[in-house]
Design a protein around this motif. Structure first.
Motif, PDB file in Angstrom:
ATOM      1  N   HIS A  71      -5.806   4.903   5.537  1.00 11.82           N
ATOM      2  CA  HIS A  71      -5.459   3.618   4.898  1.00 11.82           C
ATOM      3  C   HIS A  71      -6.671   2.956   4.255  1.00 11.82           C
ATOM      4  O   HIS A  71      -6.641   2.553   3.080  1.00 11.82           O
ATOM      5  N   CYS A 131       0.929   3.645   5.544  1.00 13.26           N
ATOM      6  CA  CYS A 131       1.774   2.472   5.262  1.00 13.26           C
ATOM      7  C   CYS A 131       3.142   2.868   4.729  1.00 13.26           C
ATOM      8  O   CYS A 131       4.154   2.279   5.070  1.00 13.26           O
ATOM      9  N   CYS A 145      -0.257   4.328   0.828  1.00 11.26           N
ATOM     10  CA  CYS A 145      -0.897   5.427   1.572  1.00 11.26           C
ATOM     11  C   CYS A 145       0.064   6.003   2.601  1.00 11.26           C
ATOM     12  O   CYS A 145       1.087   5.399   2.939  1.00 11.26           O
ATOM     13  N   CYS A 154       0.835  -1.202   0.000  1.00  9.87           N
ATOM     14  CA  CYS A 154       0.000   0.000   0.000  1.00  9.87           C
ATOM     15  C   CYS A 154       0.869   1.251   0.000  1.00  9.87           C
ATOM     16  O   CYS A 154       1.876   1.324   0.701  1.00  9.87           O
TER      17      CYS A 154
END
Ligand SMILES: CNc1nc2c(CCNCC3CCCCC3)c3nc(N)[nH]c(=O)c3cc2[nH]1
Ligand SMILES: [Zn+2]
Length: 386
Positions: free
Chosen positions: A350, A313, A310, A308
Motif C-alpha cells: 500500500h 485496498c 492497490c 487507492c
C-alpha cells in the motif's frame, strides 16, 4: 547512456522522460529503496504491477554480502535480483557515514570495520566506481562525503562544510576519471554538497556543472536538520542546476516533501519512509496518515484508503471486471497486533503504491498544466483526516 527530455514545465516544476540502458523512466519519479538487492517485503512482480520504474540498489551492502564475485558471476545486479528495469546505486559514502564512529576519513577514502564480520575495509572513489561497474547499475552515484548537520553537538561551521564540500569535489574528479578508465557505459551523477550554506551550495554546483555530469543529485540534506533547513536548501539549489539534466534530491521524503520538491524543480526522489513506516504500521493515505496499532481500527471495515487501487485496498480485479474486495483496516490491525508477516507485506504494497501513485498523479497534472491546482487539492485532502 542517458538521455533526458523536458516534456512540459509549470513554474519550476518539470515533466520529463529519462532514457537509460535498461529502459525509460517518466519523471518526476519516486524510486523505491532496495537495500540487500530486494525492496523489503515485496516481490519484483508486485513492484512491476504498481508500475515502479526504477529501484535503488546498495553498493555498500552488496559489496559486503553476497560480495562482488557472486554479482559478477551473474553479470550484474539486474540478473542477480531479477529486476530488468533501471537501477540506481548509491556510492556507499553515505552508508559508511551512517555507521557512526567506526570510520576514519582521509583524502584517499574511508577506512571502517565491516558491520557484517568486522573485517577492516577501505572505500575510495575508485573502488566505489569499480563496485558500481560490476553491479552494472544504470545510474551510478559519485563517491562523496555527506556533510553532517552537526558534529559532536555543535552545528557544522562554514569552514567545516567548505572542507567537506571541497573533498567531495576532488572525489568527483577521481570518480569521473575512474568511470572513464573502466569504460562504464552507464550514467555517473555528481552530488552537490555545501551543508546549510547557500554560497557553498553554489560553489559546489558550479564546479560540478563544469565537470559536465549527465545528471546531478543534491546530497547533505535529510541528515537530522530541522525541516525548515531542508526546505530552504530544497528551495535554493535544484533550479540552479542545468535545466536539461535530471535532478535527484537524495533521501527525501514525506508526501508533502515530494510535492514541494517537484514544485522546486526536482525530478527524482528516494526515501525509506514508505517501506520502513509500512513495517511499523504507519500508513500514508490520500486523507492523512494512519497508525494501524490504534484500537480505533479494531472493527473498522473500510480499506486503508477508499480511493487507492492497490492490492491491499482494492484486492484484484477479476477478468469480468468484478473486484474481489481488498482488506479491511480491522484485518490489517489484527495482523499488526499478532505480528503476522502478511501485515508488513500488505502495508508495504500500500505505502509504495501510494508514493508511486502520488508521483503518477503529479505527472498527469503537469501534462495537463494544472500542477498548481493539484497542489491545493493535495494539501486539502491530506488535512481531511482518516
Ligand atoms: C535519508 N536521508 C538521506 N539519505 C541520503 C543519502 C542516501 C540516499 N538513499 C540511498 C539508498 C539508501 C538505502 C539503500 C539504497 C540506497 C545520501 N547519499 C549520498 N551518496 N550522499 C548524500 O549526501 C546523501 C544524503 C542523504 N540523506
Ligand atoms: Zn492501498
Amino acid at each position: 547512456m542517458l538521455q533526458f527530455e523536458l516534456l512540459k514545465t509549470e513554474g519550476l516544476a518539470r515533466r520529463g522522460r529519462l532514457t537509460l540502458n535498461h529502459g525509460v523512466v517518466q519523471t518526476p519519479i519516486f524510486m523505491p529503496v532496495g537495500t540487500y538487492g530486494t525492496v523489503k517485503g515485496v516481490t519484483p512482480r508486485s513492484l512491476e504491477e504498481m508500475q515502479a520504474q526504477i529501484i535503488l540498489g546498495n553498493t555498500f551492502h552488496l559489496w559486503m554480502r553476497p560480495g562482488l564475485d557472486v554479482i559478477r558471476q551473474f553479470g550484474g545486479l539486474h540478473r542477480f535480483e531479477r529486476w530488468d528495469r533501471p537501477i540506481l546505486t548509491d556510492s556507499g559514502g553515505f552508508q559508511v557515514w551512517s555507521l557512526g564512529e567506526m570510520r576514519k576519513i582521509s583524502e584517499e577514502g574511508v577506512r571502517f570495520a565491516s558491520p557484517v564480520n568486522g573485517d577492516k575495509l577501505f572505500l575510495t572513489p575508485e573502488i566505489s566506481m569499480q563496485i558500481q561497474t560490476v553491479l552494472d547499475s544504470d545510474i551510478v552515484m559519485q563517491f562523496d562525503e555527506c556533510t553532517p548537520y552537526e558534529v559532536k553537538g555543535h552545528l557544522t561551521t562554514d569552514a567545516e562544510a567548505r572542507a567537506s564540500m571541497e573533498l567531495s569535489l576532488r572525489w568527483a574528479q577521481r570518480c569521473r576519471a575512474e568511470f572513464a578508465r573502466l569504460e562504464n557505459r552507464n550514467a555517473l551523477f555528481g552530488i552537490v554538497q555545501g551543508g546549510m550554506f547557500e554560497h557553498l551550495r553554489e560553489e559546489s554546483l558550479a564546479a560540478l556543472v563544469d565537470m559536465d555530469f549527465p545528471g546531478y543529485a543534491i546530497g547533505g540534506v535529510s541528515v537530522g536538520e530541522p525541516k525548515e533547513e531542508m526546505l530552504r536548501i530544497m528551495a535554493h539549489t535544484p533550479h540552479r542546476l542545468p535545466a536539461h539534466k535530471p535532478r535527484y534530491l537524495m533521501g527525501v521524503g514525506t508526501p508533502e516533501d515530494l510535492v514541494a520538491g517537484v514544485a522546486a524543480g526536482v525530478d527524482m526522489f528516494d526515501c525509506v519512509m514508505p517501506t520502513r513506516n509500512a513495517r511499523n504500521g504507519h500508513l500514508f493515505t490520500r486523507f492523512g496518515d494512519l497508525k494501524l496499532r490504534n484500537a480505533r481500527h479494531r472493527a473498522d471495515e473500510r480499506p486503508l484508503d477508499e480511493t487507492c487501487s492497490c492490492y491491499a485496498c482494492r484486492g484484484t480485479t477479476a477478468p469480468d471486471g468484478s473486484v474481489a474486495g481488498g482488506f479491511s483496516r480491522a484485518y490489517l490491525h489484527h495482523l499488526e497486533r499478532c505480528g503476522e508477516m502478511l501485515g508488513p507485506m500488505l502495508c508495504t504494497i500500500h505505502n509504495l503504491h501510494y508514493y508511486l501513485n502520488l508521483m503518477r498523479e503529479i505527472r498527469e497534472s503537469l501534462e495537463a498544466g494544472r500542477f498548481e491546482a493539484f497542489r491545493v487539492q493535495f494539501a486539502k485532502d491530506r488535512a481531511r483526516g482518516v
